[in-house]
Scaffold this motif. Structure first.
Motif, PDB file in Angstrom:
ATOM      1  N   SER A   1       0.688  -1.204  -0.054  1.00  0.00           N
ATOM      2  CA  SER A   1      -0.037   0.143  -0.047  1.00  0.00           C
ATOM      3  C   SER A   1       0.977   1.244  -0.048  1.00  0.00           C
ATOM      4  CB  SER A   1      -0.925   0.068   1.240  1.00  0.00           C
ATOM      5  OG  SER A   1      -1.590  -0.941   1.256  1.00  0.00           O
ATOM      6  N   LEU A   2       0.621   2.217  -0.731  1.00  0.00           N
ATOM      7  CA  LEU A   2       1.020   3.456  -0.848  1.00  0.00           C
ATOM      8  C   LEU A   2       0.092   4.504  -0.608  1.00  0.00           C
ATOM      9  CD1 LEU A   2       3.571   3.298  -3.858  1.00  0.00           C
ATOM     10  CD2 LEU A   2       4.110   3.428  -1.434  1.00  0.00           C
ATOM     11  N   HIS A   3      -0.003   5.207   0.388  1.00  0.00           N
ATOM     12  CA  HIS A   3      -1.060   6.092   1.131  1.00  0.00           C
ATOM     13  C   HIS A   3      -0.881   7.455   0.230  1.00  0.00           C
ATOM     14  CE1 HIS A   3      -2.564   3.000   3.473  1.00  0.00           C
ATOM     15  NE2 HIS A   3      -1.613   3.051   4.388  1.00  0.00           N
ATOM     16  N   PRO A   4      -2.064   8.308   0.418  1.00  0.00           N
ATOM     17  CA  PRO A   4      -1.895   9.678  -0.304  1.00  0.00           C
ATOM     18  C   PRO A   4      -0.693  10.447   0.046  1.00  0.00           C
ATOM     19  CG  PRO A   4      -4.362   9.100   0.341  1.00  0.00           C
ATOM     20  CD  PRO A   4      -3.342   7.928   0.723  1.00  0.00           C
ATOM     21  N   ARG A   5      -0.351  10.439   1.275  1.00  0.00           N
ATOM     22  CA  ARG A   5       0.653  11.574   1.708  1.00  0.00           C
ATOM     23  C   ARG A   5       2.214  10.817   1.118  1.00  0.00           C
ATOM     24  NH1 ARG A   5       3.236  15.819   2.051  1.00  0.00           N
ATOM     25  NH2 ARG A   5       4.789  16.022   3.681  1.00  0.00           N
ATOM     26  N   THR A   6       2.185   9.506   1.134  1.00  0.00           N
ATOM     27  CA  THR A   6       3.512   8.928   0.423  1.00  0.00           C
ATOM     28  C   THR A   6       3.429   9.302  -0.966  1.00  0.00           C
ATOM     29  OG1 THR A   6       3.456   7.286   1.936  1.00  0.00           O
ATOM     30  CG2 THR A   6       4.651   7.013   0.134  1.00  0.00           C
ATOM     31  N   LEU A   7       1.987   9.230  -1.607  1.00  0.00           N
ATOM     32  CA  LEU A   7       2.196   9.437  -3.137  1.00  0.00           C
ATOM     33  C   LEU A   7       2.479  11.053  -3.396  1.00  0.00           C
ATOM     34  CD1 LEU A   7      -1.099   7.353  -3.997  1.00  0.00           C
ATOM     35  CD2 LEU A   7       1.246   7.039  -4.407  1.00  0.00           C
ATOM     36  N   GLU A   8       2.055  11.827  -2.572  1.00  0.00           N
ATOM     37  CA  GLU A   8       2.621  13.302  -2.665  1.00  0.00           C
ATOM     38  C   GLU A   8       4.068  13.250  -2.756  1.00  0.00           C
ATOM     39  OE1 GLU A   8      -1.186  15.930  -0.659  1.00  0.00           O
ATOM     40  OE2 GLU A   8       0.667  15.574   0.658  1.00  0.00           O
TER      41      GLU A   8
ATOM     42  N   ALA B   1      -9.455  11.307   0.025  1.00  0.00           N
ATOM     43  CA  ALA B   1      -8.671  12.225   0.719  1.00  0.00           C
ATOM     44  C   ALA B   1      -8.758  13.673  -0.115  1.00  0.00           C
ATOM     45  CB  ALA B   1      -7.216  11.588   0.753  1.00  0.00           C
ATOM     46  N   THR B   2      -9.819  14.050  -0.114  1.00  0.00           N
ATOM     47  CA  THR B   2     -10.042  15.499  -1.076  1.00  0.00           C
ATOM     48  C   THR B   2      -8.953  16.630  -0.905  1.00  0.00           C
ATOM     49  OG1 THR B   2     -11.581  16.322   0.448  1.00  0.00           O
ATOM     50  CG2 THR B   2     -12.339  15.168  -1.148  1.00  0.00           C
ATOM     51  N   GLU B   3      -8.337  16.671   0.486  1.00  0.00           N
ATOM     52  CA  GLU B   3      -7.310  17.756   0.370  1.00  0.00           C
ATOM     53  C   GLU B   3      -5.845  17.244  -0.078  1.00  0.00           C
ATOM     54  OE1 GLU B   3      -7.455  15.424   4.452  1.00  0.00           O
ATOM     55  OE2 GLU B   3      -8.583  15.268   2.712  1.00  0.00           O
ATOM     56  N   SER B   4      -5.983  16.383  -0.935  1.00  0.00           N
ATOM     57  CA  SER B   4      -4.690  15.947  -1.737  1.00  0.00           C
ATOM     58  C   SER B   4      -5.021  15.657  -3.010  1.00  0.00           C
ATOM     59  CB  SER B   4      -4.028  14.485  -0.865  1.00  0.00           C
ATOM     60  OG  SER B   4      -2.821  13.950  -1.815  1.00  0.00           O
ATOM     61  N   GLN B   5      -3.788  15.734  -3.721  1.00  0.00           N
ATOM     62  CA  GLN B   5      -4.330  15.536  -5.393  1.00  0.00           C
ATOM     63  C   GLN B   5      -4.295  14.002  -5.477  1.00  0.00           C
ATOM     64  OE1 GLN B   5      -0.580  15.926  -7.663  1.00  0.00           O
ATOM     65  NE2 GLN B   5      -1.308  14.761  -9.244  1.00  0.00           N
ATOM     66  N   PHE B   6      -3.877  13.008  -4.437  1.00  0.00           N
ATOM     67  CA  PHE B   6      -4.228  11.676  -4.427  1.00  0.00           C
ATOM     68  C   PHE B   6      -5.313  11.054  -3.512  1.00  0.00           C
ATOM     69  CE2 PHE B   6       0.242  12.843  -5.493  1.00  0.00           C
ATOM     70  CZ  PHE B   6       0.255  12.209  -6.733  1.00  0.00           C
ATOM     71  N   HIS B   7      -6.413  10.830  -3.987  1.00  0.00           N
ATOM     72  CA  HIS B   7      -7.705  10.573  -3.160  1.00  0.00           C
ATOM     73  C   HIS B   7      -7.608   9.385  -2.447  1.00  0.00           C
ATOM     74  CE1 HIS B   7      -9.973  13.809  -5.676  1.00  0.00           C
ATOM     75  NE2 HIS B   7      -8.996  14.449  -5.061  1.00  0.00           N
ATOM     76  N   TYR B   8      -6.858   8.291  -3.122  1.00  0.00           N
ATOM     77  CA  TYR B   8      -6.978   6.914  -2.506  1.00  0.00           C
ATOM     78  C   TYR B   8      -5.509   6.443  -2.353  1.00  0.00           C
ATOM     79  CZ  TYR B   8     -11.852   7.456  -3.703  1.00  0.00           C
ATOM     80  OH  TYR B   8     -13.337   7.801  -3.829  1.00  0.00           O
TER      81      TYR B   8
ATOM     82  N   ALA C   1      -4.908   7.901   5.505  1.00  0.00           N
ATOM     83  CA  ALA C   1      -4.079   8.466   4.453  1.00  0.00           C
ATOM     84  C   ALA C   1      -2.884   9.117   4.817  1.00  0.00           C
ATOM     85  CB  ALA C   1      -5.159   9.664   4.028  1.00  0.00           C
ATOM     86  N   MET C   2      -2.527   9.369   6.208  1.00  0.00           N
ATOM     87  CA  MET C   2      -1.402   9.971   6.681  1.00  0.00           C
ATOM     88  C   MET C   2      -1.037  11.338   6.434  1.00  0.00           C
ATOM     89  SD  MET C   2       1.188   6.669   6.222  1.00  0.00           S
ATOM     90  CE  MET C   2       2.216   6.823   7.547  1.00  0.00           C
ATOM     91  N   LEU C   3      -2.350  12.086   6.193  1.00  0.00           N
ATOM     92  CA  LEU C   3      -2.291  13.488   5.771  1.00  0.00           C
ATOM     93  C   LEU C   3      -2.121  14.462   6.979  1.00  0.00           C
ATOM     94  CD1 LEU C   3      -4.556  13.299   2.621  1.00  0.00           C
ATOM     95  CD2 LEU C   3      -2.119  13.756   2.585  1.00  0.00           C
TER      96      LEU C   3
END
Length: 652
Positions: free
Chosen positions: A62-69, A109-116, A453-455
């Protein structure tokens, strides 16, 4: 700071002693990302790895939204390559006794470019990160080498010709070895995932031995970390007595394989199912509690295919399932532990599983390790370039230990939910899901929830993150000190140009981002644009001159569309300011040198950053966490920001 590379090394011959700014032990995702980030700041690294080949096991998936950012901020191309290899989970299914009880869409995760969350096997993650590291041209993985000893050598007192004295910097001295024949693998090593015990030695094996001197050593060598053991750093915590079988392979089943699922069997066993690709899946199957004898023996045996398949069939019944083949079938030992210190004498740093470990529930482990590297690399880079004092490295210890504790607690709760085989707990979970299945659709659960999401992970006040002395801004307010900097869409001054995202302007490793929010003052104050341009030119020029930066001058790093120093300035104005701003003069400014961008018509970014009518300046660290803010954009506010940088960076 003087780099070790400038120090004499007459005490060791080149054949037995080598020197490098940063030595990294462990070529997993954590070590690889640290190498990539340091390379993009022009820092040479040496990456050693005991294993001769990359593990074929899927491990973390799994790569979560914060990691994708973070991957996108490290390299837009890298994030694009990950996207081609991933699958995305949009919901989770809960089965009880063979019946689908709840189907819960994950909250985006609407606060990130990566939602899932993206599903990517660790084998693919290592492959893509290795390719990115090699693309930098700053190093490659040296396989077959393992660390056997390390220590920090304190700097010696040196007498100058004029009679004065100075102390040389300390450094790290590390002994590494490589087997002359075969590999460094030892007989009897535990194959159980999650083991934290050191492996024994094989007698009579010949090794090639070298000594490496470095300014820093990053220990990314896993839960059994040799570095942690050699330095005798305690690793307190607990080993769970739950018996979990981990399976990765291909199956034939009438269960849907397009989304994650938790299957609670009538036999009170539970299996977590995670699709990988096609009919390949990952299972985590609860198998009761270890006996005292099994617990003491660390349960080193491997479960048989027959035993696993029988228990799996009983758990998913009346659904049908058949194992076709498997890549991985092992017991898993859930260790929930955290090293007592992550930074040893400011020179040796633990990251990833070497610093903290827990169960795979919630998929937080690999993500936390990558975020360790993202917090650490820029700090080491600034120290080596002479921009920041050595004490900056201590903030890694201050910031990442609380994060590790938070992640361990979250994972422990998730594991307890999976493995509980108490009849009453089982029935309570079933009843709750049946009753609230409709409501659960609207709760922030799963991959997009802030915790997973770790945001919402944040750092607090320390020597790096500082509140303005005269302005009190609540720690619970939007974009307060230590929080992740919010991201959103920005618009250009000309209506026909393409919009962008704030984070797309910030993908420069090792750079501070200074965000200047003007609110509506561009419209209200006729001379503000010129005054602001003067302040930006003066202070940004001063910072660049005093602290030249950590950017490398290599072609793979420099993006001609962006500024290269480590102080980048963006101006963000109200959307209605377009009719007032002198478009020609602002469009001629290079991005990062005060170019003006417009917020949305609803002023979303101003709201997310908590900016009032007077505007404000927000300093964003190179790892995109907020470290300072001032509620003004006037000359005094710029002087405050200048004072802040002077307090955390080396003197000019």
């Amino acid at each position: 700071m003087i780099s070790l590379l400038s120090l004499p090394s007459e005490d060791a011959s080149p054949s037995t002693s080598e020197t490098v700014p940063v030595l990294i032990s462990g070529a997993g995702p954590t070590g690889l990302l640290a190498c990539i980030l340091l390379a993009k700041m022009g820092i040479q690294t040496r990456l050693i790895e005991r294993d001769m080949t990359v593990s074929s096991l899927s491990k973390a998936i799994s790569l979560h939204p914060r990691t994708l950012e973070i991957l996108r901020l490290t390299s837009p191309d890298l994030a694009a390559r990950f996207e081609k290899e991933c699958w995305v989970s949009h919901k989770g299914r809960m089965f009880f006794g063979g019946r689908l009880t709840a189907e819960i869409p994950w909250c985006p995760a609407t606060e990130s470019q990566f939602h899932y969350t993206w599903g990517v096997p660790q084998t693919t993650t290592v492959k893509l990160l290795t390719e990115e590291y090699e693309r930098t041209g700053m190093g490659s993985i040296e396989r077959g080498w393992e660390l056997v000893d390390t220590k920090v050598v304190e700097g010696e007192l040196v007498k100058e010709l004029d009679g004065s004295t100075r102390t040389n910097p300390s450094w790290v001295e590390t002994t590494i070895r490589r087997a002359v024949k075969g590999t460094n693998k030892r007989e009897g090593e535990s194959v159980v995932l999650g083991t934290v015990d050191m492996a024994g030695e094989d007698e009579g094996k010949e090794y090639e031995i070298k000594v490496v001197k470095s300014d820093f050593l990053i220990g990314a060598d896993g839960g059994r970390s040799t570095i942690r053991h050699v330095l005798d750093i305690p690793f307190p915590g607990r080993t769970r007595d739950s018996n979990i079988i981990l399976f990765d392979g291909h199956i034939e089943t009438d269960l849907p394989l397009d989304e994650m699922a938790s299957i609670n069997g009538s036999n009170l066993h539970t299996v977590g199912m995670f699709p990988l690709c096609g009919n390949r899946v990952r299972f985590l199957l609860s198998d009761g509690t270890l006996t005292e004898e099994e617990f003491a023996a660390r349960k080193t045996k491997t479960p048989t295919k027959e035993y696993f398949e029988k228990l799996l069939e009983e758990t998913v019944a009346p659904h049908k399932i058949r194992v076709l083949s498997y890549n991985w079938l092992t017991y898993y030992r859930a260790n929930e532990r955290r090293a007592t210190e992550f930074v040893h004498k400011q020179r040796i740093i633990l990251a990833g599983d070497a610093a903290h470990c827990h169960s795979p529930m919630g998929g937080q482990g690999l993500n936390t390790g990558l975020q360790d590297s993202y917090n650490l690399a820029w700090k080491i880079g600034m120290v080596l370039k002479g921009t920041a004092p050595l004490s900056l490295v201590d903030s890694y210890n201050e910031e990442r230990i609380p994060i590790a504790d938070e992640i361990i607690a979250l994972s422990a709760k998730s594991l307890t939910m999976l493995i509980s085989e108490n009849y009453f707990v089982f029935q309570a979970r079933k009843a709750a899901l049946s009753l609230f299945s409709y409501v659960l659709r609207y709760l922030p659960l799963g991959a997009g929830a802030p915790n997973f999401a770790m945001l919402n992970l944040r750092y607090y006040g320390n020597s790096l993150n500082k509140e303005h002395g005269a302005q009190k801004y609540a720690s619970t307010a939007p974009a307060s000190i230590g929080k992740r900097a919010p991201d959103d869409v920005l618009y250009p001054l000309t209506a026909d140009a393409t919009s962008t995202r704030l984070y797309h302007l910030m993908d420069i490793p090792g750079a501070f981002q200074i965000l200047v929010f003007t609110a509506n003052r561009m419209v209200q104050e006729q001379d503000l644009e010129a005054t602001l341009a003067g302040n930006i030119g003066h202070y940004q020029g001063s910072w660049i001159a005093r602290w030249p930066g950590t950017r490398a001058d290599t072609s793979f790093v420099v993006n001609t569309k962006k500024a290269s120093p480590q102080f980048i300035v963006h101006v963000i104005s109200y959307h209605g300011s377009r009719v007032i701003i002198n478009t020609s003069s602002n469009m001629s400014k290079a991005p990062g040198y005060g170019r003006v961008y417009l917020d949305s018509e609803e002023q979303d970014l101003h709201k997310r950053y908590g900016i009032a009518s007077e505007g404000g300046i927000v300093v964003v660290r190179p790892d995109t966490h907020i470290s300072y803010r001032v509620a003004s954009i006037d000359k005094a506010a710029w002087a405050d920001v200048d004072e802040y940088f002077g307090s955390i960076l080396c003197g000019s």
